[in-house]
Design an enzyme around this catalytic site. Sequence first.
Site, mmCIF file in Angstrom:
data_model
loop_
_atom_site.group_PDB
_atom_site.id
_atom_site.type_symbol
_atom_site.label_atom_id
_atom_site.label_comp_id
_atom_site.label_asym_id
_atom_site.label_seq_id
_atom_site.Cartn_x
_atom_site.Cartn_y
_atom_site.Cartn_z
ATOM 1 N N SER A 239 39.608 6.989 38.656
ATOM 2 C CA SER A 239 38.988 7.747 39.939
ATOM 3 C C SER A 239 39.812 7.315 41.139
ATOM 4 O O SER A 239 39.704 8.048 42.332
ATOM 5 C CB SER A 239 37.506 7.741 40.238
ATOM 6 O OG SER A 239 36.823 8.501 39.228
ATOM 7 N N LYS B 156 41.791 9.784 42.820
ATOM 8 C CA LYS B 156 41.388 10.834 43.557
ATOM 9 C C LYS B 156 42.005 10.692 45.074
ATOM 10 O O LYS B 156 41.876 11.790 45.816
ATOM 11 C CB LYS B 156 39.713 10.865 43.439
ATOM 12 C CG LYS B 156 39.392 11.449 41.864
ATOM 13 C CD LYS B 156 38.018 11.140 41.985
ATOM 14 C CE LYS B 156 37.353 11.253 40.649
ATOM 15 N NZ LYS B 156 36.033 11.166 40.251
ATOM 16 N N TYR C 78 43.504 17.370 35.952
ATOM 17 C CA TYR C 78 42.338 16.113 36.371
ATOM 18 C C TYR C 78 42.364 14.972 35.480
ATOM 19 O O TYR C 78 42.734 13.884 35.721
ATOM 20 C CB TYR C 78 40.952 16.693 36.385
ATOM 21 C CG TYR C 78 40.031 15.843 36.643
ATOM 22 C CD1 TYR C 78 39.836 14.991 37.915
ATOM 23 C CD2 TYR C 78 39.150 15.251 35.477
ATOM 24 C CE1 TYR C 78 38.907 14.159 38.063
ATOM 25 C CE2 TYR C 78 38.255 14.456 35.841
ATOM 26 C CZ TYR C 78 37.953 13.799 37.113
ATOM 27 O OH TYR C 78 37.073 12.866 37.280
ATOM 28 N N TYR D 264 30.533 6.118 45.054
ATOM 29 C CA TYR D 264 29.357 6.942 44.760
ATOM 30 C C TYR D 264 28.238 6.645 45.353
ATOM 31 O O TYR D 264 28.037 6.366 46.594
ATOM 32 C CB TYR D 264 29.388 7.110 43.027
ATOM 33 C CG TYR D 264 30.781 7.229 42.566
ATOM 34 C CD1 TYR D 264 31.483 8.451 42.635
ATOM 35 C CD2 TYR D 264 31.369 6.276 41.831
ATOM 36 C CE1 TYR D 264 32.888 8.723 42.228
ATOM 37 C CE2 TYR D 264 32.686 6.235 41.434
ATOM 38 C CZ TYR D 264 33.493 7.595 41.662
ATOM 39 O OH TYR D 264 34.748 7.601 41.135
ATOM 40 N N VAL E 115 36.841 3.948 36.895
ATOM 41 C CA VAL E 115 35.954 3.347 35.618
ATOM 42 C C VAL E 115 36.954 2.431 34.705
ATOM 43 O O VAL E 115 36.683 1.783 33.753
ATOM 44 C CB VAL E 115 35.367 4.459 34.688
ATOM 45 C CG1 VAL E 115 34.124 4.937 35.507
ATOM 46 C CG2 VAL E 115 36.317 5.561 34.245
HETATM 47 N N1 GLN Z 1 38.384 10.227 34.245
HETATM 48 C C1 GLN Z 1 37.017 9.688 34.792
HETATM 49 C C2 GLN Z 1 35.868 10.837 34.503
HETATM 50 O O1 GLN Z 1 36.152 11.931 34.971
HETATM 51 C C3 GLN Z 1 37.031 9.198 36.155
HETATM 52 C C4 GLN Z 1 35.576 8.667 36.630
HETATM 53 C C5 GLN Z 1 35.662 7.414 37.357
HETATM 54 O O2 GLN Z 1 36.741 6.622 37.492
HETATM 55 N N2 GLN Z 1 34.608 6.930 38.123
HETATM 56 O O3 GLN Z 1 34.643 10.762 33.831
#
Ligand code: GLN
Length: 307
Positions: free
Chosen positions: A63, A66, A190, A242, A260
């Site tokens: 993420s 993003k 994505y 988050y 993650v």
């Molecule tokens: N690719 C992961 C997902 O979509 C990204 C989530 C994250 O890094 N928080 O679940």
Amino acid sequence: MNLEAILDGVRADVSGHIGEGKVADYIPALAKVDPSKFGMAIVTVDGDAFTIGDAAEPFSIQSVSKVFTLTLALGRVGEGLWKRVGREPSGTPFNSIVQLEQEHGIPRNPFINAGAIVVADTLLSGHEPRETLGEVLSFMRHISGDEGIVIDREVARSEQQTGFRNAALANYMFSFSNIHNPVEKTLGVYFHQCALSLSCIQLAKAGLFLANNGKLGGSNHSVVSAERARRINALMLTCGHYDASGDFAFRVGLPGKSGVGGGILAIAPGRAAIAVWSPGLNANGNSATGTRALESLARRTGWSIFG
Ligand code: GLN
């Protein structure tokens, strides 16, 4: 300031905590990562780099990507993006679906999964997924000054096979007409952007424009305007972790974006970009020891956006 000595201090502060937390296992390819990895890189606006541990080893940025797709999407569609995605903290986990029904398919912000899927969809419009991913990859290579950056196809495939929640989010938003391309294609973009593989050094270099008034490190070349860089930083601070964004602001005091894969990119405006990697996650899906290391770095440097 002796950043080398400060990094040694950070290492001492976290040494008893390496390996803490739980490696993400809902993406099978990430479950295989060695939890005892730890690396950190600081790249200053003058272009100096300081590292410790496994800072040169590529990992799945997930993420953290993003931030970069948001930057590209704002470049492409400008302020119109905010009709399709909000800019408020969600107070919910990264993969939550609950707010989407009440808010008519408009995700709270571009950093929760639903919001990032909309951002990926804006980048896809008018292109094939391959072209969009090529654009993302060349952007990453350009801003980091490193042609070696790649997408880890095994991670992307692994997530594609298990991405049922993301598929639910995308299909749900499609029903509100907030996904404009075929869902599988948008999800393909994505999943592959999340599978970008960067080391801490590459990631800190890539994020440096956010610490440098929107300019590439050591040059006058603008990636974005100073105002846009400030606003992306604001979103990182308020939404980058988050439902733990408040806690990260309290403990670290810098804009940050987690993934993650255990990576975090933090921005000390006017000073440096910092990337840390430690795969074990806390209950909110953010790197446990990575957050601890940034907390230690902020305390030792005095870097904070709060004075
Ligand atoms: N690719 C992961 C997902 O979509 C990204 C989530 C994250 O890094 N928080 O679940």
